[in-house]
Design a protein around this motif. Structure first.
Motif, PDB file in Angstrom:
ATOM      1  N   GLN A  45     -19.120 -38.473 -12.347  1.00  0.00           N
ATOM      2  CA  GLN A  45     -17.819 -38.099 -11.786  1.00  0.00           C
ATOM      3  C   GLN A  45     -17.194 -37.001 -12.654  1.00  0.00           C
ATOM      4  N   LEU A  46     -17.573 -35.759 -12.358  1.00  0.00           N
ATOM      5  CA  LEU A  46     -17.083 -34.615 -13.111  1.00  0.00           C
ATOM      6  C   LEU A  46     -15.769 -34.099 -12.531  1.00  0.00           C
ATOM      7  N   ALA A  47     -15.071 -33.302 -13.306  1.00  0.00           N
ATOM      8  CA  ALA A  47     -13.907 -32.592 -12.790  1.00  0.00           C
ATOM      9  C   ALA A  47     -14.404 -31.407 -11.950  1.00  0.00           C
ATOM     10  N   SER A  48     -13.556 -30.888 -11.079  1.00  0.00           N
ATOM     11  CA  SER A  48     -13.993 -29.775 -10.228  1.00  0.00           C
ATOM     12  C   SER A  48     -12.811 -28.916  -9.819  1.00  0.00           C
ATOM     13  N   VAL A  49     -13.135 -27.713  -9.344  1.00  0.00           N
ATOM     14  CA  VAL A  49     -12.142 -26.781  -8.824  1.00  0.00           C
ATOM     15  C   VAL A  49     -12.765 -26.047  -7.647  1.00  0.00           C
ATOM     16  N   THR A  50     -11.937 -25.668  -6.671  1.00  0.00           N
ATOM     17  CA  THR A  50     -12.406 -24.937  -5.500  1.00  0.00           C
ATOM     18  C   THR A  50     -12.109 -23.447  -5.660  1.00  0.00           C
ATOM     19  N   VAL A  51     -13.153 -22.629  -5.538  1.00  0.00           N
ATOM     20  CA  VAL A  51     -13.025 -21.171  -5.608  1.00  0.00           C
ATOM     21  C   VAL A  51     -13.044 -20.643  -4.176  1.00  0.00           C
ATOM     22  N   THR A  52     -11.978 -19.945  -3.772  1.00  0.00           N
ATOM     23  CA  THR A  52     -11.863 -19.439  -2.408  1.00  0.00           C
ATOM     24  C   THR A  52     -11.854 -17.915  -2.416  1.00  0.00           C
ATOM     25  N   GLY A  53     -12.758 -17.301  -1.653  1.00  0.00           N
ATOM     26  CA  GLY A  53     -12.812 -15.850  -1.575  1.00  0.00           C
ATOM     27  C   GLY A  53     -11.562 -15.265  -0.951  1.00  0.00           C
ATOM     28  N   LYS A  54     -11.200 -14.041  -1.371  1.00  0.00           N
ATOM     29  CA  LYS A  54      -9.988 -13.377  -0.887  1.00  0.00           C
ATOM     30  C   LYS A  54     -10.285 -11.904  -0.630  1.00  0.00           C
ATOM     31  N   ASP A  55      -9.642 -11.343   0.378  1.00  0.00           N
ATOM     32  CA  ASP A  55      -9.775  -9.920   0.741  1.00  0.00           C
ATOM     33  C   ASP A  55     -11.228  -9.544   1.038  1.00  0.00           C
ATOM     34  N   ASN A  56     -11.952  -8.995   0.061  1.00  0.00           N
ATOM     35  CA  ASN A  56     -13.328  -8.563   0.306  1.00  0.00           C
ATOM     36  C   ASN A  56     -14.328  -9.712   0.270  1.00  0.00           C
ATOM     37  N   TYR A  57     -13.848 -10.918  -0.011  1.00  0.00           N
ATOM     38  CA  TYR A  57     -14.722 -12.089  -0.106  1.00  0.00           C
ATOM     39  C   TYR A  57     -14.172 -13.207   0.774  1.00  0.00           C
ATOM     40  N   THR A  58     -15.064 -14.072   1.217  1.00  0.00           N
ATOM     41  CA  THR A  58     -14.674 -15.150   2.105  1.00  0.00           C
ATOM     42  C   THR A  58     -15.414 -16.423   1.700  1.00  0.00           C
ATOM     43  N   GLY A  59     -15.028 -17.559   2.294  1.00  0.00           N
ATOM     44  CA  GLY A  59     -15.708 -18.822   2.031  1.00  0.00           C
ATOM     45  C   GLY A  59     -15.161 -19.544   0.811  1.00  0.00           C
ATOM     46  N   GLU A  60     -15.688 -20.746   0.586  1.00  0.00           N
ATOM     47  CA  GLU A  60     -15.269 -21.582  -0.532  1.00  0.00           C
ATOM     48  C   GLU A  60     -16.480 -22.058  -1.319  1.00  0.00           C
ATOM     49  N   ARG A  61     -16.213 -22.394  -2.568  1.00  0.00           N
ATOM     50  CA  ARG A  61     -17.266 -22.893  -3.438  1.00  0.00           C
ATOM     51  C   ARG A  61     -16.649 -23.849  -4.456  1.00  0.00           C
ATOM     52  N   THR A  62     -17.281 -24.996  -4.652  1.00  0.00           N
ATOM     53  CA  THR A  62     -16.791 -25.972  -5.615  1.00  0.00           C
ATOM     54  C   THR A  62     -17.571 -25.851  -6.919  1.00  0.00           C
ATOM     55  N   VAL A  63     -16.838 -25.760  -8.021  1.00  0.00           N
ATOM     56  CA  VAL A  63     -17.452 -25.634  -9.342  1.00  0.00           C
ATOM     57  C   VAL A  63     -17.015 -26.831 -10.188  1.00  0.00           C
ATOM     58  N   SER A  64     -17.983 -27.515 -10.779  1.00  0.00           N
ATOM     59  CA  SER A  64     -17.695 -28.712 -11.576  1.00  0.00           C
ATOM     60  C   SER A  64     -17.649 -28.374 -13.061  1.00  0.00           C
ATOM     61  N   PHE A  65     -16.958 -29.218 -13.821  1.00  0.00           N
ATOM     62  CA  PHE A  65     -16.926 -29.047 -15.274  1.00  0.00           C
ATOM     63  C   PHE A  65     -16.681 -30.399 -15.943  1.00  0.00           C
ATOM     64  N   LYS A  66     -17.014 -30.459 -17.222  1.00  0.00           N
ATOM     65  CA  LYS A  66     -16.870 -31.687 -17.996  1.00  0.00           C
ATOM     66  C   LYS A  66     -15.576 -31.677 -18.794  1.00  0.00           C
ATOM     67  N   ILE A  67     -15.010 -32.883 -18.969  1.00  0.00           N
ATOM     68  CA  ILE A  67     -13.911 -33.074 -19.919  1.00  0.00           C
ATOM     69  C   ILE A  67     -14.393 -34.109 -20.930  1.00  0.00           C
ATOM     70  N   ASN A  68     -14.549 -33.691 -22.156  1.00  0.00           N
ATOM     71  CA  ASN A  68     -15.023 -34.594 -23.212  1.00  0.00           C
ATOM     72  C   ASN A  68     -13.857 -35.296 -23.894  1.00  0.00           C
ATOM     73  N   PRO A  69     -14.102 -36.518 -24.430  1.00  0.00           N
ATOM     74  CA  PRO A  69     -13.045 -37.212 -25.163  1.00  0.00           C
ATOM     75  C   PRO A  69     -12.583 -36.381 -26.360  1.00  0.00           C
ATOM     76  N   LYS A  70     -11.323 -36.561 -26.705  1.00  0.00           N
ATOM     77  CA  LYS A  70     -10.775 -35.833 -27.841  1.00  0.00           C
ATOM     78  C   LYS A  70     -11.248 -36.484 -29.143  1.00  0.00           C
ATOM     79  N   PRO A  71     -11.921 -35.753 -30.026  1.00  0.00           N
ATOM     80  CA  PRO A  71     -12.371 -36.345 -31.288  1.00  0.00           C
ATOM     81  C   PRO A  71     -11.188 -36.507 -32.250  1.00  0.00           C
ATOM     82  N   LEU A  72     -11.028 -37.725 -32.784  1.00  0.00           N
ATOM     83  CA  LEU A  72      -9.897 -37.983 -33.686  1.00  0.00           C
ATOM     84  C   LEU A  72     -10.310 -37.992 -35.150  1.00  0.00           C
ATOM     85  N   GLY A  73     -11.515 -38.451 -35.430  1.00  0.00           N
ATOM     86  CA  GLY A  73     -11.966 -38.515 -36.819  1.00  0.00           C
ATOM     87  C   GLY A  73     -11.693 -39.887 -37.415  1.00  0.00           C
ATOM     88  N   ALA A  74     -12.649 -40.397 -38.200  1.00  0.00           N
ATOM     89  CA  ALA A  74     -12.543 -41.749 -38.755  1.00  0.00           C
ATOM     90  C   ALA A  74     -11.341 -41.892 -39.675  1.00  0.00           C
TER      91      ALA A  74
END
Length: 269
Positions: A185-214
């Motif tokens: 279950q990754l995070a995602s965003v929708t990229v939508t073409g504009k003007d000279n571009y058309t259509g949509e595309r979904t791009v996923s990305f990771k969110i890693n836990p914040k490292p706190l340190g021992a």
């Protein structure tokens, strides 16, 4: 027979006849080579009437015999909605300078010492939007949990040409972009073409836990009782706070951290 100055348009092309064998001496004469005045035909991608091209696609300019139009012949264009007098010179090395729309293209041979000026037929060229799925979108770098929704930009290119956010595409529909993600279950965003571009595309990305340190965690829980206690036969479970604050972030037990006990029943060091 020999000739001189007989390639370019001129009034001084020369022919020389020299005697041979039983004949000697020579005779010279001059003649005129007129400038070319033939008609000029333009084909765009093989058609002298109309052509459909995706934005950024290849243009092929040929003459009536399907030979490439010479580089010394200019290609001109105007949008069909423009006045008849509108005139733009097409840059063959930068076809992406002409955006989506319908245009009239024609060729112009400028007057020079060997040629009369000539204008070709007009070819209707329709440039259509390119689907955003045809461009390259780089992987979004892994993000680090911050406690706020993460909205990273994307890097998109059409060949080697970078696309510009809000001009060539928009970003919307960020999803699952608050907490640390999992592989399923990754995070995602929708990229939508504009003007000279058309259509949509979904791009996923990771969110890693914040490292706190021992050391940071140890300091945050410094108030937890760690002194020696007496064996009772029951597991010893010192009280742990329901929440702690680390670097201005408030962490809650059960949500942001869990508590586990080990080796907490029998006497020992």
């Amino acid at each position: 027979l020999s000739y001189e100055n007989n390639t370019n348009a001129t009034t001084e092309a020369k022919i020389k006849a020299t005697g041979k064998g039983e004949y000697k001496d020579y005779v010279e004469g001059f003649f005129t080579i007129g400038r070319a005045s033939g008609t000029l035909t333009l084909k765009v991608n093989g058609s002298a009437e109309s052509a459909d091209i995706k934005y950024g696609g290849a243009f092929s300019f040929t003459d009536g015999d399907s030979y490439p139009i010479a580089s010394n012949i200019e290609i001109h264009y105007r949008e069909t909605t423009d006045e008849e007098t509108a005139d733009n010179t097409f840059n063959r090395s930068n076809p992406m300078a002409v955006g989506v729309g319908t245009y009239e293209f024609w060729a112009v041979r400028l007057e020079d010492p060997n040629n009369d000026e000539a204008k070709s037929n007009e070819v209707t060229v329709t440039i259509k939007p390119r689907n955003i799925n045809d461009v390259t979108i780089d992987d979004i770098p892994d993000q680090i949990y911050t406690g706020s929704p993460l909205t990273p930009d994307v890097t998109a290119k059409h060949g080697t040409i970078p696309l510009v956010k809000d001009k060539d595409y928009t970003l919307s529909g960020y999803n699952n972009n608050l907490d640390a993600t999992t592989e399923s279950q990754l995070a995602s965003v929708t990229v939508t073409g504009k003007d000279n571009y058309t259509g949509e595309r979904t791009v996923s990305f990771k969110i890693n836990p914040k490292p706190l340190g021992a050391d940071v965690i140890e300091n945050a829980f410094a108030g937890v009782q760690t002194s020696e206690v007496v064996y009772t036969g029951n597991p010893y479970t010192p009280e742990v706070p329901e929440s702690v604050t680390i670097s201005a972030d408030t962490l809650y037990k059960g949500t942001d951290y869990t508590v586990e006990y080990t080796n907490n029943t029998n006497a020992g060091l």
